[in-house]
Design an enzyme around this catalytic site. Sequence first.
Site, mmCIF file in Angstrom:
data_model
loop_
_atom_site.group_PDB
_atom_site.id
_atom_site.type_symbol
_atom_site.label_atom_id
_atom_site.label_comp_id
_atom_site.label_asym_id
_atom_site.label_seq_id
_atom_site.Cartn_x
_atom_site.Cartn_y
_atom_site.Cartn_z
ATOM 1 N N SER A 65 -23.807 67.824 17.871
ATOM 2 C CA SER A 65 -22.978 68.302 17.767
ATOM 3 C C SER A 65 -22.346 68.608 16.082
ATOM 4 O O SER A 65 -21.442 68.965 16.589
ATOM 5 C CB SER A 65 -22.023 68.004 18.862
ATOM 6 O OG SER A 65 -22.081 66.953 18.685
ATOM 7 N N LYS A 101 -16.445 71.382 16.686
ATOM 8 C CA LYS A 101 -14.999 71.720 17.413
ATOM 9 C C LYS A 101 -13.925 72.274 16.277
ATOM 10 O O LYS A 101 -13.039 73.360 16.944
ATOM 11 C CB LYS A 101 -13.721 70.376 16.641
ATOM 12 C CG LYS A 101 -14.134 68.377 17.579
ATOM 13 C CD LYS A 101 -14.006 69.294 18.716
ATOM 14 C CE LYS A 101 -13.987 66.825 19.230
ATOM 15 N NZ LYS A 101 -13.205 67.342 20.864
#
Length: 330
Positions: free
Chosen positions: A306, A54
Amino acid sequence: MTRTIVISDIRAARERIAGKVERTPVVLSQSLSERTGSPVHLKLEHHQTTGAFKLRGASNAMAALSPDEKSRGVVAASTGNHGRALAHAAKLEGMRAVICMSRLVPENKLDAIRRLGAEVRIVGNSQDDAQQEVDRLVAEEGLVMLPPFDHPDIVAGQGTLGLEIMEQVPDAACVLVPLSGGGLASGVAAAVKGVSPGTKVIGISMARGAAMKASIDAGRPVQVEELPTLADSLGGGIGLDNRLTFAMCRDLLDDVVLLSEDEIAAGIRHAYEEEREIVEGAGAVGIGALLAGKVKVSGPTVLILSGRNIDMSLHRRIVCGESSTRERAA
């Protein structure tokens, strides 16, 4: 007005965030390669500065703000990792950041955001509830909203991960990407297919409340019930007024695969026991999909790990086989 993100947007984002994010490594998984009969590579994005991808989108969106917008501060709804990334980027700029989250967000993610100096607001039991508080703060206090996925600068920033993948594994036949609101999946798909149109990009999500999958099946954004899941970072809706990521995921993803909680837990365990990597549920879904046989590998494949921001007591219970769902782990 709807638009899409293309390879030139993503290349511009990479220039904008240079020096602010890590170029994360790719490693070959011997165990998964032997299991599938094809080279399986792991993109170690969980080694990113804030523990998840992110930071790419947050840094790009922050860099695009005007001086006036920076003076007002930023606000966002988040399942945790976007909030942490935004808090980190805001701290570097000396800006105010307010992160709105539901009661389903794990405490360890709340604590990490608070440590970075951001204000945390806990509102309701879903991302949609948290978004209502975001809308109020924008209207009443003038904060600038930087949403977790449905924003061109966010998508372009996440897409820089796809550029790295194609530079590191130029012969990639398939990329497995965690799928939630679609910021990562749409950005990565735009980058990968912008470089190699024949490379498949498959979105992986959890069976419990997969909003993007339900929306693609319905042909329009739909609301789903947000449920507790090991892949908590993949929770939340895509927004009924989604302007960007729904259409991009619908048009660019070659398939969407859903995993059970047990299959997600198996991915977390494999990452730890075989790859010596600690990943959260969302980061383990690619591994889980291969272990479950839900994706057939035929050529070099890249799995995006991720994020790593998992509560470690939960991680220990999963690794020991004591729990698979967050409800049993609570």
